[in-house]
Design a protein around this motif. Structure first.
Motif, PDB file in Angstrom:
ATOM      1  N   CYS A  13      35.252 -21.724  46.040  1.00 55.46           N
ATOM      2  CA  CYS A  13      35.641 -21.326  44.704  1.00 55.46           C
ATOM      3  C   CYS A  13      35.672 -22.565  43.803  1.00 55.46           C
ATOM      4  O   CYS A  13      35.948 -23.644  44.263  1.00 55.46           O
ATOM      5  CB  CYS A  13      37.015 -20.655  44.728  1.00 55.46           C
ATOM      6  N   PHE A  35      43.793 -19.324  46.662  1.00 53.32           N
ATOM      7  CA  PHE A  35      42.992 -18.230  47.181  1.00 53.32           C
ATOM      8  C   PHE A  35      43.374 -17.943  48.626  1.00 53.32           C
ATOM      9  O   PHE A  35      43.433 -18.846  49.445  1.00 53.32           O
ATOM     10  CB  PHE A  35      41.493 -18.571  47.095  1.00 53.32           C
ATOM     11  N   HIS A 156      30.553 -14.403  43.241  1.00 50.07           N
ATOM     12  CA  HIS A 156      31.398 -13.777  42.226  1.00 50.07           C
ATOM     13  C   HIS A 156      31.243 -14.568  40.927  1.00 50.07           C
ATOM     14  O   HIS A 156      31.796 -15.669  40.796  1.00 50.07           O
ATOM     15  CB  HIS A 156      32.873 -13.800  42.656  1.00 50.07           C
ATOM     16  N   ASP A 158      32.309 -13.463  38.033  1.00 53.73           N
ATOM     17  CA  ASP A 158      33.518 -13.233  37.235  1.00 53.73           C
ATOM     18  C   ASP A 158      34.595 -12.676  38.152  1.00 53.73           C
ATOM     19  O   ASP A 158      34.351 -12.407  39.323  1.00 53.73           O
ATOM     20  CB  ASP A 158      33.247 -12.313  36.037  1.00 53.73           C
ATOM     21  N   CYS A 159      35.781 -12.516  37.595  1.00 50.57           N
ATOM     22  CA  CYS A 159      36.921 -12.044  38.384  1.00 50.57           C
ATOM     23  C   CYS A 159      37.186 -10.572  38.065  1.00 50.57           C
ATOM     24  O   CYS A 159      37.355 -10.212  36.904  1.00 50.57           O
ATOM     25  CB  CYS A 159      38.159 -12.877  38.057  1.00 50.57           C
ATOM     26  N   LEU A 166      38.488  -7.501  44.516  1.00 50.20           N
ATOM     27  CA  LEU A 166      37.893  -8.690  45.125  1.00 50.20           C
ATOM     28  C   LEU A 166      37.744  -8.480  46.632  1.00 50.20           C
ATOM     29  O   LEU A 166      36.727  -8.852  47.224  1.00 50.20           O
ATOM     30  CB  LEU A 166      38.753  -9.922  44.838  1.00 50.20           C
ATOM     31  N   THR A 187      32.923 -18.253  44.586  1.00 46.24           N
ATOM     32  CA  THR A 187      33.625 -17.770  43.402  1.00 46.24           C
ATOM     33  C   THR A 187      33.534 -18.852  42.335  1.00 46.24           C
ATOM     34  O   THR A 187      33.954 -19.979  42.566  1.00 46.24           O
ATOM     35  CB  THR A 187      35.102 -17.467  43.726  1.00 46.24           C
ATOM     36  N   VAL A 189      34.464 -20.306  38.637  1.00 48.07           N
ATOM     37  CA  VAL A 189      35.529 -20.182  37.634  1.00 48.07           C
ATOM     38  C   VAL A 189      35.440 -21.325  36.636  1.00 48.07           C
ATOM     39  O   VAL A 189      35.372 -22.484  37.025  1.00 48.07           O
ATOM     40  CB  VAL A 189      36.924 -20.227  38.306  1.00 48.07           C
ATOM     41  N   ASP A 195      39.569 -15.777  33.377  1.00 54.92           N
ATOM     42  CA  ASP A 195      39.238 -15.645  34.788  1.00 54.92           C
ATOM     43  C   ASP A 195      40.077 -16.599  35.629  1.00 54.92           C
ATOM     44  O   ASP A 195      40.593 -16.222  36.698  1.00 54.92           O
ATOM     45  CB  ASP A 195      37.748 -15.933  35.038  1.00 54.92           C
ATOM     46  N   TYR A 199      42.826 -15.506  38.671  1.00 58.99           N
ATOM     47  CA  TYR A 199      42.755 -15.929  40.066  1.00 58.99           C
ATOM     48  C   TYR A 199      44.051 -16.569  40.566  1.00 58.99           C
ATOM     49  O   TYR A 199      44.212 -16.804  41.751  1.00 58.99           O
ATOM     50  CB  TYR A 199      41.605 -16.913  40.271  1.00 58.99           C
TER      51      TYR A 199
END
Length: 200
Positions: A13, A35, A156, A158-159, A166, A187, A189, A195, A199
């Protein structure tokens, strides 16, 4: 009782001013505690950098797994294709992937499967590796999307609104029936965005 999938998720991420998208060197890792299953969190300060890294990861995996015809899912809930000729992220991603050597016939949008029969045909192509990059939204590519056989990566962009969404996204690959023992989850970001807030 939980059933083991045998799939090891390697989750990445992103954020950070210390990311160099032009190299394959390890990224600067921070805040992995944000996360649940994340081992690596990469923070980007620019949306442009995010897309540069996204294309780099996807195309590298595409090339590296060509012999096995491995597949990748790209989730994006914003700027979905409407077929009205206006700009959307999906068409832009597709054109950029083609320019980087991805075969046009191996890229598909879930939104093009307008009925159940077309959806079944599309999923069969992904399972066989005839379609190697499938791009879609959470609502259209979540529960019921059984394409895990050759899946090596989930991206991913976007969130989703709900944490459960998710989990649903990641569940497209972290499940029994995947011929790969490891799946990479990316992910992306941009720092100081909504976003990034979602998260946390």
């Amino acid at each position: 009782m939980a059933v083991s999938t045998g799939i090891e998720p390697a989750i990445f991420c992103v954020t950070g001013r210390r990311v160099n998208p032009y190299t394959t060197e390890p990224f600067y890792l921070i805040n992995s505690r944000l996360f649940k299953y994340t081992k690596n969190l990469i923070l980007l300060s620019s949306t442009l950098l995010i897309f540069l890294i996204f294309f780099n990861y996807l195309v590298n995996l595409y090339d590296k797994t060509k012999q096995n015809k491995s597949t990748q899912l790209v989730f994006c809930d914003l700027s979905t294709p409407k077929g009205d000729g206006k700009f959307n992220v999906y068409d832009d991603i597709k054109q950029k992937l083609i320019s980087k050597g991805v075969n046009e016939d191996e890229i598909a949008f879930i939104h093009d499967a307008t009925n159940e029969n077309k959806k079944k045909e599309l999923f069969a192509k992904v399972r066989s590796g005839d379609v190697r990059v499938l791009i879609g939204s959470t609502s259209k590519m979540g529960a019921g999307t059984n394409v895990q056989q050759k899946l090596v990566a989930i991206h991913h962009l976007d969130c989703p609104w709900r944490p459960a969404d998710l989990t649903q996204r990641n569940g497209r690959g972290i499940r029994q029936g995947n011929e790969n023992s490891k799946i990479e989850i990316f992910t992306y970001v941009t720092e100081r965005t909504f976003d990034a807030y979602l998260y946390q």
